[in-house]
Design an enzyme around this catalytic site. Structure first.
Site, PDB file in Angstrom:
ATOM      1  N   GLU A 159       3.961  80.311  27.126  1.00 32.40           N
ATOM      2  CA  GLU A 159       4.030  81.569  26.383  1.00 32.40           C
ATOM      3  C   GLU A 159       4.241  81.352  24.889  1.00 32.40           C
ATOM      4  OE1 GLU A 159       6.675  84.332  28.435  1.00 32.40           O
ATOM      5  OE2 GLU A 159       5.025  84.825  29.768  1.00 32.40           O
ATOM      6  N   GLU A 317       0.981  84.093  35.827  1.00 31.89           N
ATOM      7  CA  GLU A 317       2.286  84.481  36.365  1.00 31.89           C
ATOM      8  C   GLU A 317       2.256  85.964  36.719  1.00 31.89           C
ATOM      9  OE1 GLU A 317       5.662  83.794  33.829  1.00 31.89           O
ATOM     10  OE2 GLU A 317       4.880  81.880  33.137  1.00 31.89           O
TER      11      GLU A 317
HETATM   12  C1  GLA Z   1       7.696  84.457  31.478  1.00 35.45           C
HETATM   13  C2  GLA Z   1       7.907  82.959  31.444  1.00 35.45           C
HETATM   14  C3  GLA Z   1       8.499  82.442  32.705  1.00 35.45           C
HETATM   15  C4  GLA Z   1       9.594  83.340  33.207  1.00 35.45           C
HETATM   16  C5  GLA Z   1       9.036  84.720  33.408  1.00 35.45           C
HETATM   17  C6  GLA Z   1      10.026  85.691  33.992  1.00 35.45           C
HETATM   18  O1  GLA Z   1       6.478  84.841  31.929  1.00 35.45           O
HETATM   19  O2  GLA Z   1       6.739  82.268  31.152  1.00 35.45           O
HETATM   20  O3  GLA Z   1       8.993  81.143  32.451  1.00 35.45           O
HETATM   21  O4  GLA Z   1      10.625  83.368  32.299  1.00 35.45           O
HETATM   22  O5  GLA Z   1       8.648  85.207  32.165  1.00 35.45           O
HETATM   23  O6  GLA Z   1       9.418  86.930  34.214  1.00 35.45           O
END
Ligand code: GLA
Ligand code: ZN
Length: 701
Positions: A159, A317
Site C-alpha cells: 500500500e 485484499e
Molecule cells: C491494508 C493493509 C493490510 C491490512 C489491511 C487491514 O489493506 O495492506 O496489511 O492492514 O489493510 O484491513
C-alpha cells in the site's frame, strides 16, 4: 518453473486465484498451526498465499544476518500442496535496528520533525541507506525464491503512500528541487507558472524552493500540485528500484503493487505502467447504506483499477469478515461475502484474495477478520462463506484472463481533484467531485453498460460516449484531444466548473471552458455557489423565452429536446453555472432565481459529434434520463436492456463468449430475464435472483 519468455503471457495465471495475506512468521513457534493451516487452505479451495509482506525483522533480525530458511520451508510446503505464492518485498515496514542505526530511513514531517520508529509504510523515499537495504534483501529473495515453481508474482512493498505524511527531510527536499529544475529549466519559468508575484513570493533560484508546509508556503497552489507530482515520482522511482533489484536477483516474474480505494495522495496512473499487473485492496462498508449504493461506489473503483491498464487485475485484499479499523465493525450478512467477492470478478478481477488468512494473535489487527480466526476451526460461518467463494471461482475458471469491453467512459482525474479541492473557489463547503463523477458512472451502469473510468491522459477515441464531469483543470493536450474526438463523431457530456485552469493552476484567459467554448457552443460567464439549504430546478427549455440576457431564442429542431418527457423537471444544488450560448441549444433552463430562464442543460453539434453541457449539480435522475437518451442515440445497449433498480449487470468477453454477471444488491428477490442462450456457470436462478445473489452465465456471441 514456468518458462517466461513473455511476461504478459504469464499474467493469466490459468486459474482464478483464491487466498491472500498470510503471516507465518507470527507462528514459527507453533508448527502444528502452520500445518493445520495448509489443511484448511485446501478445504477452502485456497490456491494462493501472499507472504513476506511484513517479514523483514524475521528475514534479517540483525543487520546483515539473513534467515530465509523458514520461508523456504513454507513455500516448499505450500507448493507440495499445490498452492501458489505471491511473494512480497518487505519494504512496507522496517526492522527497529535499522531505524536506530540509520535515522535517515525515518520520515520528517512538514514541521521539520523526524518521526520515531513505529507504524509502517513510512520510510523516506530518498534515503540511500533505505534503498540499499531494500535492494539487498529484494535481490536475495529473488535469487532464492524467484525461480521456485510456487512463486507466481512479486508484491512490491505494501500500500505505497499509505502513511500519515509525506517525507519532508532534507534529502527529499533536495530531490524536489532537482525535479523542479528538470521540469521548468529556469526559475523564471517556474515563477511564471506558479504565479509567485502574488504576495511577493518570487524565487530567485531553485535552491530557495521549499516543500509546502502549513507553517510555511501553502498558498501557491501550483507548488502544492508539483509537490504531489514529485511525491508520485518518488514512489515511481522507488518501484523502479525495487523492480531492478528483483530482476538483478534473476526473477522475471510479473510485479504488482496493491493500490487503495479512491486514493488521492499519489497519481496511480503514473505508477500503473511500472508494474505488470494492477491489484488493489477493497474494503467496502457493507450494510452502512443501502447495499446497492455501496455496490455502485465499489464498482466504480473496480473499473478505475481495471482501466489503469485496461486489463484484468487482482483483488489483492478484501475482508472475509469484518475489518477492525472502520468506525463500526459490521459483519457481512449472509450472501454478502460472495456478492462482494464476485463483484470484483465481474469487473475484471482474476482473483479474490483476503487480508488475512489467519488472524494475528496480538497487536493492532488482532480483531481484523480472517479466514481462520482465534478459535482456530473450520466450522465457522466465515470459513463456509470463504469456501463457497472458492468453489465459485473454480466454476468461473474460463473467465480468467478475459477482457472487459466498454463503449462508454467517465473521466475521473486525480490531478484535477488535487487542483480543484485546494482552489478556494465557488464552494469551499464542498464541490462533490467524486459524487458527481459517480452520478455519471451510475447513469451508464444502470443501463447495464460496462464503463471505463479513465483520466485525462488516456485515449478517448475508443468510446462512443465520454462523460467528463467537473474537469476544472485541463491538463496539457486534453482540450485538443476532446476537440478532435468530438469533431470525429464522439459524444461528450461536460459539466459546470470545467476548463477553468491549466496544469499549473493558472486560470484560462479569454473565456471558459478554456479551449472548448466552440466545441460546447457556449461560454461560462459566472458560477453561483448555493448554500446547503438552497436549490434550483432545470425545467424544459420550451418554457424559455429570450429575456435579453441571451443572444437569441433557441430553435427546437436539431433533434428536439433529448430528454424524454419534456415536462420533466429536475432539481439542482451546490453550483449553478450561468452560461451564454453561441451555437448550443438549451434543453433545460433554470426555474428560479435571477437566472431563471438561463440554460441549465445544453447540447451542441460540433463536427460529426455532439457535446452536452450540464450547467448545475443536478440530481441523479437527470443523468439517468440524459444518458439513457444518449446511449440510445449512439445505439449502445447493455446485454439485458432495462436493468432493475439495485441490480448490477457486467460483462467480460473472451474468445467467442460473453460472460455476464448479474448481481442483486437489493434486500429482496428480484425478477431478471437472462439473455437468450445463456448458460449458467454459477449461482441460483429460477427467473429471479435472491437478495445478494449472483448469477454468472456465458453467452455465445
Ligand atoms: C491494508 C493493509 C493490510 C491490512 C489491511 C487491514 O489493506 O495492506 O496489511 O492492514 O489493510 O484491513
Ligand atoms: Zn525523505
Amino acid at each position: 518453473m514456468t518458462d517466461m519468455t513473455d511476461r504478459k503471457e504469464q499474467i493469466n495465471f490459468g486459474k482464478m486465484l483464491h487466498g491472500g495475506d498470510y503471516n507465518p512468521e507470527q507462528w514459527l513457534d507453533s508448527p502444528e498451526i502452520l500445518e493445520k493451516d495448509i489443511e484448511y487452505f485446501k478445504k477452502a479451495h485456497i490456491n494462493e498465499v501472499s507472504i513476506g509482506i511484513f517479514s523483514w525483522s524475521t528475514l534479517e533480525p540483525e543487520e546483515g544476518r539473513y534467515c530465509l530458511d523458514w520461508m523456504q520451508e513454507i513455500i516448499d510446503r505450500l507448493w507440495a500442496n499445490g498452492i501458489s505464492v505471491i511473494l512480497a518485498t518487505p519494504s512496507g515496514a522496517r526492522p527497529k535496528w535499522m531505524a536506530d542505526k540509520y535515522p535517515e530511513v525515518l520520515r520528517v514531517d512538514e514541521y521539520g520533525k523526524r518521526d520515531f520508529f513505529g507504524a509502517r509504510h513510512n520510510h523516506c523515499l530518498t534515503s540511500p541507506v533505505y534503498r540499499e537495504k531494500v535492494r539487498i534483501i529484494d535481490r536475495m529473495l529473488s535469487e532464492r525464491f524467484g525461480k521456485h515453481p510456487a512463486v507466481i508474482a512479486w508484491h512490491i512493498s505494501n500500500e505505497l503512500g499509505g502513511a500519515a505524511h509525506d517525507c519532508f527531510c532534507p534529502l527529499c527536499q533536495a530531490e524536489f528541487r532537482i525535479f523542479l529544475r528538470e521540469k521548468y529549466g529556469s526559475i523564471d519559468n517556474l515563477n511564471k507558472a506558479w504565479a509567485t508575484t502574488f504576495w511577493s513570493h518570487t524565487y530567485n533560484s531553485f535552491d530557495q524552493v521549499e516543500a509546502p508546509s502549513r507553517r510555511g508556503e501553502n498558498g501557491l497552489h501550483a507548488l502544492n500540485l508539483d509537490w504531489r507530482r514529485f511525491v508520485t515520482d518518488r514512489y515511481a522511482d522507488f518501484i523502479k528500484a525495487e523492480t531492478a533489484a528483483i530482476r538483478e536477483g534473476g526473477s522475471i516474474l510479473p510485479t504488482t503493487i496493491n493500490m487503495m480505494y479512491d486514493f488521492i495522495p499519489i497519481n496511480y496512473h503514473k505508477l500503473a505502467p511500472l508494474v505488470d499487473i494492477i491489484s488493489w485492496d477493497n474494503y467496502p462498508s457493507w450494510h452502512k447504506k443501502e447495499e446497492a449504493v455501496t455496490a455502485m461506489d465499489t464498482a466504480m473503483q473496480h473499473d478505475f483499477m481495471r482501466s489503469l491498464k485496461k486489463a484484468p487485475f487482482l483483488l489483492m485484499e478484501s475482508c472475509p469478515s469484518a475489518t477492525n479499523w472502520q468506525a463500526v465493525s459490521k459483519l457481512k450478512k449472509p450472501g454478502m461475502h460472495e456478492a462482494s467477492s464476485l463483484q470484483a470478478v465481474a469487473h475484471g478481477s482474476d482473483s479474490v484474495l483476503y487480508f488475512q488468512l489467519r488472524q494475528s494473535r496480538g497487536a493492532s489487527e488482532k480483531f481484523h477478520g480472517a479466514v481462520i480466526d482465534h478459535y482456530g476451526g473450520d466450522d465457522t460461518r466465515v470459513f463456509r462463506d470463504v469456501t463457497r467463494v472458492g468453489e465459485d471461482l473454480e466454476k468461473l475458471a474460463d473467465v480468467c484472463g478475459t477482457e472487459t469491453v466498454a463503449k462508454v467512459a467517465v473521466v475521473y482525474d486525480v490531478e484535477n481533484r488535487w487542483a480543484m479541492e485546494q482552489a478556494q473557489g465557488p464552494r469551499n463547503a464542498g464541490l462533490f467531485y467524486t459524487e458527481t463523477a459517480l452520478k455519471s458512472y451510475a447513469a451508464f451502469r444502470r443501463q447495464g453498460l460496462n464503463v471505463d473510468v479513465i483520466d485525462e491522459s488516456q485515449p478517448l477515441d475508443c468510446y462512443s460516449v465520454v462523460a467528463m464531469p467537473m474537469l476544472y483543470m485541463l491538463r496539457e493536450g486534453f482540450a485538443d484531444k476532446v476537440r478532435t474526438y468530438v469533431e470525429n463523431g464522439g459524444r461528450i457530456i461536460m459539466t459546470y466548473w470545467s476548463g477553468i485552469v491549466d496544469e499549473t493552476d493558472l486560470c484560462f484567459l479569454g473565456g471558459t471552458p478554456g479551449g472548448l467554448m466552440d466545441v460546447l457552443g457556449l461560454r461560462s460567464t459566472e458560477i453561483d455557489g448555493l448554500y446547503d439549504w438552497e436549490m434550483n430546478t432545470g425545467i424544459p427549455a420550451d418554457s424559455f423565452s429570450a429575456d435579453g440576457t441571451q443572444d437569441k431564442a433557441y430553435p427546437k429542431e436539431d433533434g428536439g429536446p433529448i430528454i424524454s418527457g419534456t415536462k420533466a423537471s429536475y432539481t439542482c444544488t451546490h453550483l449553478c453555472d450561468l452560461v451564454r450560448v453561441s451555437t448550443a441549444q438549451p434543453l433545460l433552463v433554470y426555474g428560479s432565481d435571477f437566472y431563471k430562464g438561463w440554460p441549465a442543460l445544453t447540447v451542441n453539434r460540433f463536427g460529426e459529434g455532439k457535446a452536452w453541457y450540464v450547467c448545475a449539480d443536478f440530481e441523479q435522475r437527470l443523468y439517468d434520463d440524459l444518458y439513457r437518451a444518449i446511449a440510445g442515440e449512439a445505439g449502445i445497449r447493455g446485454p439485458l436492456g432495462e436493468v432493475p433498480e439495485g441490480v448490477e449487470v457486467t460483462t467480460r468477453t473472451g474468445g467467442d463468449k460473453d460472460f455476464i454477471f448479474i448481481q442483486n444488491f437489493r434486500r429482496e428477490r428480484v425478477a431478471v430475464a437472462l439473455p437468450a442462450g445463456a448458460e449458467i456457470l454459477c449461482g441460483e436462478y429460477d427467473g429471479t435472483i435472491d437478495s445478494f445473489g449472483t448469477v454468472a452465465a456465458s453467452v455465445r456471441k
